[in-house]
Design a protein around this motif. Structure first.
Motif, PDB file in Angstrom:
ATOM      1  N   VAL A 190      19.024  21.657 -37.036  1.00 29.51           N
ATOM      2  CA  VAL A 190      18.196  21.412 -35.852  1.00 29.51           C
ATOM      3  C   VAL A 190      16.773  21.091 -36.279  1.00 29.51           C
ATOM      4  O   VAL A 190      16.349  21.371 -37.412  1.00 29.51           O
ATOM      5  N   GLU A 191      16.011  20.539 -35.369  1.00 24.73           N
ATOM      6  CA  GLU A 191      14.689  20.015 -35.698  1.00 24.73           C
ATOM      7  C   GLU A 191      13.766  21.052 -36.359  1.00 24.73           C
ATOM      8  O   GLU A 191      13.144  20.748 -37.378  1.00 24.73           O
ATOM      9  N   CYS A 216      14.366  23.374 -38.271  1.00 19.72           N
ATOM     10  CA  CYS A 216      14.817  23.790 -39.604  1.00 19.72           C
ATOM     11  C   CYS A 216      14.707  22.671 -40.635  1.00 19.72           C
ATOM     12  O   CYS A 216      14.927  22.915 -41.835  1.00 19.72           O
ATOM     13  N   LYS A 217      14.384  21.452 -40.212  1.00 17.44           N
ATOM     14  CA  LYS A 217      14.349  20.328 -41.153  1.00 17.44           C
ATOM     15  C   LYS A 217      13.176  20.439 -42.127  1.00 17.44           C
ATOM     16  O   LYS A 217      13.255  20.027 -43.277  1.00 17.44           O
ATOM     17  N   CYS A 236      18.079  29.801 -39.932  1.00 19.29           N
ATOM     18  CA  CYS A 236      18.633  28.452 -39.780  1.00 19.29           C
ATOM     19  C   CYS A 236      19.922  28.310 -40.581  1.00 19.29           C
ATOM     20  O   CYS A 236      20.917  27.728 -40.115  1.00 19.29           O
ATOM     21  N   LYS A 284      23.127  29.715 -39.073  1.00 22.09           N
ATOM     22  CA  LYS A 284      23.644  29.024 -37.881  1.00 22.09           C
ATOM     23  C   LYS A 284      24.456  27.791 -38.239  1.00 22.09           C
ATOM     24  O   LYS A 284      25.088  27.194 -37.379  1.00 22.09           O
TER      25      LYS A 284
END
Length: 542
Positions: A364-365, A367-368, A375, A378
């Motif tokens: 997801v955003e 965690c990038k 993160c 998940k």
């Protein structure tokens, strides 16, 4: 005896003249009789030699060098008539280039009074009185020399036999003895407690002593009287030096203290090395425990998930494939960073692009930019294995730990072996050959990979267990470790070129752990299981 006959009378006069003052001594000598006056100059601070200028009535001025420790010389003089005749001396520099001799410090005068004397045959008591007078006025070293000379020349100066022919100090037979003694003491005499260098280039303090050279060319110590005897007999004597007892004791103590300090320093270094080794082993043990706990937690998490229609074996193969792809891309990234090898990185990115996209699409955003633990937890299972593979490869190649054949203490740090190791994982994975073959006979390439893993691990086990060994065993094991590492590199590169399996290499590592373990001494014992296993793999390079 005719009174007009010229007699040669040798009289020794000891003059004690310090550097701070000058003294005048008066001496009565017979007119027309040649006499010898011995001048002895006492200089408190002189230890070598010095030069004087002497003035004798009726003669031109002349110079003499006088030597330590006596600073003594003879002057011949014949009073021409009754009256006073001064014999004077003073210190004077003798110029001789680098060998110049300093003048003695001071000056002196002997006032000779000429008297007409009637010389008759002296009695035994007169002769004894003259010798007693001479001995009382002479220094002990001169007395020793004269006595030795009289004995060697068989000249009697005292005897219990009343009929024996005795000679007085002024007899012509005694003159050569006085001259011989004077020449002996003019030569360099032994020094005491001076700086010197002994064999081995060791600087210390020495005492000089009289010595004689034997037929074998070696020097042996002799006494002063033995040196005087050699001198009278026309044989050579010399000076040798020996280390003083105090200096030797101090030097030996210093050497012993230095040796003890070196041993203490060596023991300290060994203790520090053992401490570091134990600490590294403890950290490695903690890491293994942590990895086991992590695996157990992951296994529990998987068991707690609802069962799916997908068989467990298929899920494990997918997870392992994701893990291996992570290793491939992580190692390729290291190759790009370390060697600027964009070609290798692009090659494997293209091969696994679809898998890369599939594993990372779940990020997801937030965690990038930073992959946190929350993160990571998940993500789907395959994605987590993929990221674990990347982390493992980077850890292995940057901070080597003995887990996989990618660790740099096995493959080195040069580009050739790194790319070969990457290919060993990545090319096989790209062709779906990472799983075990179903063939009953292993491929030669897989055997090479198996042996490379075994030899790499054997080398690592040797390196981590060398501390208890010393001497020849340590040398053998050290050389064997280097040989095994080189051989493992060659086998791995050959296995990679022939599409050998990375699993085969890992199997070799496991076999080394089980067969060798901590028994690294078995590697140099012919016939032992560790020795047989290693030799079997080394034969593949023959």
């Amino acid at each position: 005896m005719n009174c007009n006959k010229i007699l040669s009378i040798s009289l020794f006069l000891m003059l004690a003249i310090s550097s701070a003052q000058s003294q005048e001594v008066q001496l009565e000598l017979p007119v027309g009789v040649q006499s010898q006056v011995s001048l002895q100059i006492k200089l408190p601070n002189e230890t070598g030699k010095c030069n004087i200028e002497i003035t004798v009535p009726g003669l031109a001025k002349f110079e003499r060098e006088v030597n330590a420790p006596n600073f003594q010389t003879l002057v011949e003089f014949t009073p021409p008539a009754e009256g006073s005749f001064p014999i004077e001396w003073r210190g004077k520099l003798k110029k001789r280039g680098l060998n110049s001799v300093l003048g003695c410090d001071g000056a002196g005068k002997v006032m000779v009074v000429g008297k007409v004397m009637v010389v008759g045959k002296p009695s035994t008591s007169d002769i004894a009185a003259k010798w007693n007078d001479y001995f009382s006025k002479s220094n002990p070293e001169a007395v020793e020399c004269v006595r030795m000379g009289l004995e060697i020349n068989q000249v009697l100066f005292e005897s219990a036999d009343p009929s024996a022919k005795l000679v007085a100090p002024n007899d012509s037979l005694v003159k050569p003895i006085f001259e011989k003694c004077d020449s002996f003491f003019r030569q360099k005499q032994p020094q005491q407690n001076y700086a010197c260098t002994i064999p081995g280039g060791i600087k210390t303090f020495c005492n000089e002593l009289y010595a004689e050279r034997g037929s074998d060319g070696k020097l042996s110590a002799i006494s002063k009287l033995e040196a005087i005897k050699l001198h009278f007999n026309g044989r050579e004597w010399m000076l040798a030096h020996t280390e003083t007892g105090e200096a030797k004791a101090t030097r030996l103590k210093s050497e012993e203290d230095s040796k003890k300090q070196q041993e203490a320093d060596a023991a300290k270094r060994t203790a520090e090395a053992n401490s570091k080794r134990l600490k590294a082993e403890e950290e490695n043990k903690k890491m293994q425990i942590a990895d086991a706990a992590k695996s157990k937690a992951l296994s529990s998490e998987q068991k707690s998930k609802p069962a799916s229609s997908e068989p467990d074996i298929l899920k494990e193969e997918k997870a392992m494939r994701a893990y291996n792809i992570g290793i491939c891309l992580g190692a390729a990234g290291i190759a790009m960073q370390r060697f600027g090898d964009n070609e290798t990185y692009d090659k494997y990115m293209n091969k696994f692009r679809s898998a890369f996209t599939n594993y990372e699409k779940f990020i997801v955003e937030p965690c990038k930019s930073k992959m946190t633990e929350a993160c990571f937890n998940k993500l789907p299972e395959e994605s987590r294995f993929y990221f674990n593979g990347i982390t493992t490869s980077r850890t292995e190649l940057n901070s080597p730990k003995p887990v996989t054949i990618l660790s740099s203490n096995r493959i080195g740090t040069d580009r050739t072996t790194l790319i070969a190791a990457i290919a060993g994982y990545c090319d096989a994975e790209a062709e779906s050959k990472l799983t075990s073959t179903t063939s009953s006979e292993p491929k030669p390439a897989d055997v090479d990979m198996f042996c490379s893993g075994l030899l790499f691990r054997a080398s690592g086990l040797i390196n981590s267990g060398l501390s208890p060994y010393r001497g020849e065993a340590l040398n053998q094991l050290t050389q064997l470790s280097a040989h095994l590492e080189r051989s493992a590199n060659l086998l791995m590169q050959r296995g990679v070129v022939r599409n050998g399996s990375a699993d085969s290499a890992n199997a070799g590592v496991s076999v080394a752990n089980n067969v060798i373990g901590r028994n690294i001494n078995g590697l140099i014992q012919s016939g032992s299981d560790p020795h047989k296993s290693v030799m079997g793999c080394l034969k593949r390079l023959q």
